[in-house]
Structure formats: structure tokens, C-alpha cells
Design a protein around this motif. Structure first.
Motif, mmCIF file in Angstrom:
data_model
loop_
_atom_site.group_PDB
_atom_site.id
_atom_site.type_symbol
_atom_site.label_atom_id
_atom_site.label_comp_id
_atom_site.label_asym_id
_atom_site.label_seq_id
_atom_site.Cartn_x
_atom_site.Cartn_y
_atom_site.Cartn_z
ATOM 1 N N PHE A 49 0.915 -1.187 0.032
ATOM 2 C CA PHE A 49 0.034 0.001 -0.196
ATOM 3 C C PHE A 49 0.919 1.095 -0.034
ATOM 4 C CE2 PHE A 49 -2.130 3.314 2.156
ATOM 5 C CZ PHE A 49 -3.349 3.458 1.421
ATOM 6 N N THR A 50 1.903 1.130 0.928
ATOM 7 C CA THR A 50 2.980 2.441 1.130
ATOM 8 C C THR A 50 3.389 2.666 -0.434
ATOM 9 O OG1 THR A 50 3.274 2.108 3.193
ATOM 10 C CG2 THR A 50 4.671 3.438 2.022
ATOM 11 N N HIS A 51 3.833 1.813 -0.940
ATOM 12 C CA HIS A 51 4.864 1.842 -2.277
ATOM 13 C C HIS A 51 3.673 2.222 -3.440
ATOM 14 C CE1 HIS A 51 8.389 0.599 -0.668
ATOM 15 N NE2 HIS A 51 8.062 -0.522 -0.181
ATOM 16 N N TRP A 52 2.633 1.530 -3.809
ATOM 17 C CA TRP A 52 1.743 1.813 -4.661
ATOM 18 C C TRP A 52 0.937 3.164 -4.692
ATOM 19 C CZ3 TRP A 52 -0.436 -3.982 -4.793
ATOM 20 C CH2 TRP A 52 0.459 -4.862 -5.797
ATOM 21 N N SER A 53 0.651 3.454 -3.155
ATOM 22 C CA SER A 53 0.016 4.954 -3.146
ATOM 23 C C SER A 53 0.885 6.023 -3.562
ATOM 24 C CB SER A 53 -0.383 4.882 -1.836
ATOM 25 O OG SER A 53 0.321 4.987 -0.590
ATOM 26 N N SER A 54 2.186 5.749 -3.331
ATOM 27 C CA SER A 54 3.272 6.705 -3.820
ATOM 28 C C SER A 54 3.129 7.039 -5.325
ATOM 29 C CB SER A 54 4.496 6.635 -3.292
ATOM 30 O OG SER A 54 5.303 5.581 -3.919
ATOM 31 N N ALA A 56 0.654 6.132 -7.213
ATOM 32 C CA ALA A 56 -0.688 6.615 -7.446
ATOM 33 C C ALA A 56 -0.872 8.079 -7.192
ATOM 34 C CB ALA A 56 -1.749 5.951 -6.521
ATOM 35 N N LYS A 57 -0.188 8.762 -6.150
ATOM 36 C CA LYS A 57 -0.394 10.104 -5.776
ATOM 37 C C LYS A 57 0.369 10.808 -6.930
ATOM 38 C CE LYS A 57 -1.023 9.544 -0.932
ATOM 39 N NZ LYS A 57 -0.305 9.473 0.194
ATOM 40 N N ALA A 58 1.490 10.272 -7.583
ATOM 41 C CA ALA A 58 2.171 10.874 -8.545
ATOM 42 C C ALA A 58 1.546 10.847 -10.036
ATOM 43 C CB ALA A 58 3.405 10.164 -8.828
ATOM 44 N N GLY A 59 0.208 10.130 -9.948
ATOM 45 C CA GLY A 59 -0.721 9.924 -10.891
ATOM 46 C C GLY A 59 -0.121 8.818 -12.089
ATOM 47 N N ASP A 60 0.505 7.969 -11.495
ATOM 48 C CA ASP A 60 0.792 6.564 -12.280
ATOM 49 C C ASP A 60 -0.577 5.923 -12.314
ATOM 50 O OD1 ASP A 60 2.823 4.795 -13.507
ATOM 51 O OD2 ASP A 60 1.897 3.494 -12.062
ATOM 52 N N ALA A 61 -0.971 5.175 -13.634
ATOM 53 C CA ALA A 61 -2.335 4.493 -13.688
ATOM 54 C C ALA A 61 -2.341 3.124 -12.930
ATOM 55 C CB ALA A 61 -2.557 4.327 -15.117
ATOM 56 N N LYS A 62 -0.978 2.467 -13.265
ATOM 57 C CA LYS A 62 -0.760 1.451 -12.450
ATOM 58 C C LYS A 62 -0.736 1.498 -10.990
ATOM 59 C CE LYS A 62 1.368 -1.641 -15.916
ATOM 60 N NZ LYS A 62 2.185 -2.374 -16.428
ATOM 61 N N GLY A 63 -0.125 2.510 -10.338
ATOM 62 C CA GLY A 63 -0.241 2.562 -8.851
ATOM 63 C C GLY A 63 -1.704 3.169 -8.580
ATOM 64 N N GLN A 64 -2.362 3.702 -9.318
ATOM 65 C CA GLN A 64 -3.878 4.148 -9.027
ATOM 66 C C GLN A 64 -4.468 2.970 -8.813
ATOM 67 O OE1 GLN A 64 -4.252 6.937 -12.028
ATOM 68 N NE2 GLN A 64 -3.813 8.642 -10.798
ATOM 69 N N TYR A 65 -4.308 1.753 -9.753
ATOM 70 C CA TYR A 65 -5.286 0.525 -10.205
ATOM 71 C C TYR A 65 -4.673 -0.412 -8.876
ATOM 72 C CZ TYR A 65 -6.841 -3.998 -11.868
ATOM 73 O OH TYR A 65 -7.141 -5.245 -11.530
ATOM 74 N N ASN A 66 -3.547 -0.398 -8.523
ATOM 75 C CA ASN A 66 -3.146 -1.366 -7.478
ATOM 76 C C ASN A 66 -3.474 -0.846 -6.228
ATOM 77 O OD1 ASN A 66 -1.892 -2.985 -9.371
ATOM 78 N ND2 ASN A 66 0.310 -2.324 -8.948
ATOM 79 N N THR A 67 -3.477 0.464 -5.935
ATOM 80 C CA THR A 67 -3.758 0.919 -4.618
ATOM 81 C C THR A 67 -5.358 0.770 -4.516
ATOM 82 O OG1 THR A 67 -2.091 2.529 -4.611
ATOM 83 C CG2 THR A 67 -3.693 3.179 -3.145
ATOM 84 N N ASN A 80 -12.105 0.782 1.916
ATOM 85 C CA ASN A 80 -12.612 2.311 1.625
ATOM 86 C C ASN A 80 -12.908 2.121 0.196
ATOM 87 O OD1 ASN A 80 -13.174 4.786 0.754
ATOM 88 N ND2 ASN A 80 -11.591 5.551 2.335
ATOM 89 N N ILE A 81 -14.167 1.781 0.149
ATOM 90 C CA ILE A 81 -14.805 1.491 -1.635
ATOM 91 C C ILE A 81 -14.885 3.020 -2.089
ATOM 92 C CG2 ILE A 81 -16.953 0.850 -3.012
ATOM 93 C CD1 ILE A 81 -15.477 -1.509 -1.805
ATOM 94 N N SER A 82 -15.229 3.911 -1.536
ATOM 95 C CA SER A 82 -15.241 5.261 -2.106
ATOM 96 C C SER A 82 -13.722 5.636 -2.630
ATOM 97 C CB SER A 82 -15.790 6.425 -1.233
ATOM 98 O OG SER A 82 -17.030 6.049 -0.859
ATOM 99 N N GLU A 83 -12.857 5.503 -1.685
ATOM 100 C CA GLU A 83 -11.384 5.759 -2.517
ATOM 101 C C GLU A 83 -11.155 4.792 -3.288
ATOM 102 O OE1 GLU A 83 -8.184 8.198 -2.425
ATOM 103 O OE2 GLU A 83 -10.018 8.293 -1.332
ATOM 104 N N ALA A 84 -11.565 3.565 -3.611
ATOM 105 C CA ALA A 84 -11.169 2.355 -4.384
ATOM 106 C C ALA A 84 -11.653 2.983 -5.650
ATOM 107 C CB ALA A 84 -11.740 1.153 -3.766
#
Length: 182
Positions: A49-54, A56-67, A80-84
Motif C-alpha cells: 500500500f505504501t509503495h503503490w499509493s506513492s 498513485a499520488k504521482a498520477g501513475d495509472a498502475k499505482g492508482q489501480y493497484n492502490t 474504503n470503496i469510495s477511495e477505491a
């Protein structure tokens, strides 16, 4: 009685393995995605979660998907379904068909949100338009059965044909990956 769409567990497991392996190939955020994939496969979901959310925050689509998957399943963080959904939609807007598929699945099943057939079908269609084989197939089933939408067997036949043609060229195991159903 509600109609719940499901993914075959065997297909899901093989798709999950593919997703993790393809995450290792990303160039934009190779560090966080690779580190997240290694943490995930070792069962350290908090680190994943820590790695992928970083990423995701940078706008990476795979990071967003994985998070989004981790939020969706409550692995490494509280569910958290809303965040998902928010993250799946961001990834889908960048062309990730798997993310669009998962949004459709959540809405069609009413999984943690109010069931919304129109939104579910909309996101299945978006995923199909992005080339997601499983979404194309499930959308065909939705129109063939006519339980969730007005039955349209001509459209269903067109979608079944497209899914079959796409399967011949891409194979199901390499066209759709979803670690969320592991």
C-alpha cells in the motif's frame, strides 16, 4: 434476488500472477511499483500500500489501480470503496480497462455502494472500449440475459463475437488481470 457477476477463481489467480509480473515492467515508477509488487507477493500488504499509493499520488495509472485494489479488499489499509472507486476511475481515465471493469463490477454488484446498473453498464462499456476482454464478455452476458438492462440479443451476439475474436489474438490470461479477487 440480486444478480452477482463473478470471476472464476482459477482465472483470477492466473490473472493476479500476470498483473504482479507486469507491474515489474513499468518504467514510469519502476521503484514503487516493483517494491509494491514484491511486498504484495510476500504478503506485506501495508508495504505494498505504501509503495503503490506513492505511485498513485504521482498520477501513475498502475499505482492508482493497484492502490484501488488494496482499498477495495481492505488489504494493507482499511476497506474504503469510495477511495477505491476514485482511484479506479483515475486509472480508467488513463486507459486502464481493468480499472474500468472493476468500477463496473462494484456498481453492478452494489459492493459497498448502492447498486447502480446504469453506472455499472457504463463502466463495463468503457472497459470493453479500452479492450478489456472480460468486460466485453460480461457486457455481452448482461445484454443477452436482459435481467439488468433491456435484452438486446443482436448487441450481445456482436459483443460475444468481439470477445471471441479478441481472445484469439490476446488470450484471456494475458488480457485481464485482477489481484483483487485473490
Amino acid at each position: 434476488m440480486t444478480h452477482r457477476l463473478r470471476m472464476n477463481p482459477i482465472v483470477s489467480a492466473s490473472l493476479a500472477a500476470f498483473m504482479v509480473s507486469t507491474s515489474l515492467i513499468s518504467f514510469a515508477f519502476a521503484g514503487p511499483l516493483e517494491d509494491g509488487a514484491q511486498a504484495f507477493t510476500s504478503g506485506d500488504f501495508k508495504a505494498a500500500f505504501t509503495h503503490w499509493s506513492s505511485a498513485a499520488k504521482a498520477g501513475d495509472a498502475k499505482g492508482q489501480y493497484n492502490t484501488a485494489i488494496l482499498y477495495d479488499q481492505g488489504k494493507g489499509t482499511e476497506r474504503n470503496i469510495s477511495e477505491a472507486i476514485k482511484l479506479y476511475k483515475l486509472a480508467a481515465d488513463q486507459g486502464d480497462g481493468m480499472a474500468a471493469f472493476n468500477v463496473g463490477l462494484i456498481y453492478l454488484n452494489g459492493d459497498g455502494v448502492e447498486r447502480n446498473i446504469a453506472e455499472g453498464v457504463k463502466y463495463y462499456q468503457k472497459a470493453a472500449d479500452l479492450g478489456d476482454l472480460l468486460a466485453t464478455y460480461n457486457l455481452a452476458v448482461v445484454y443477452f440475459e436482459g435481467k439488468l438492462v433491456t435484452q438486446d440479443q443482436a448487441l450481445a451476439a456482436k459483443l460475444f463475437t468481439k470477445a471471441a475474436e479478441d481472445r484469439k489474438s490476446t488470450r484471456l490470461n494475458s488480457s485481464h488481470t485482477d489481484i483483487s479477487r485473490m
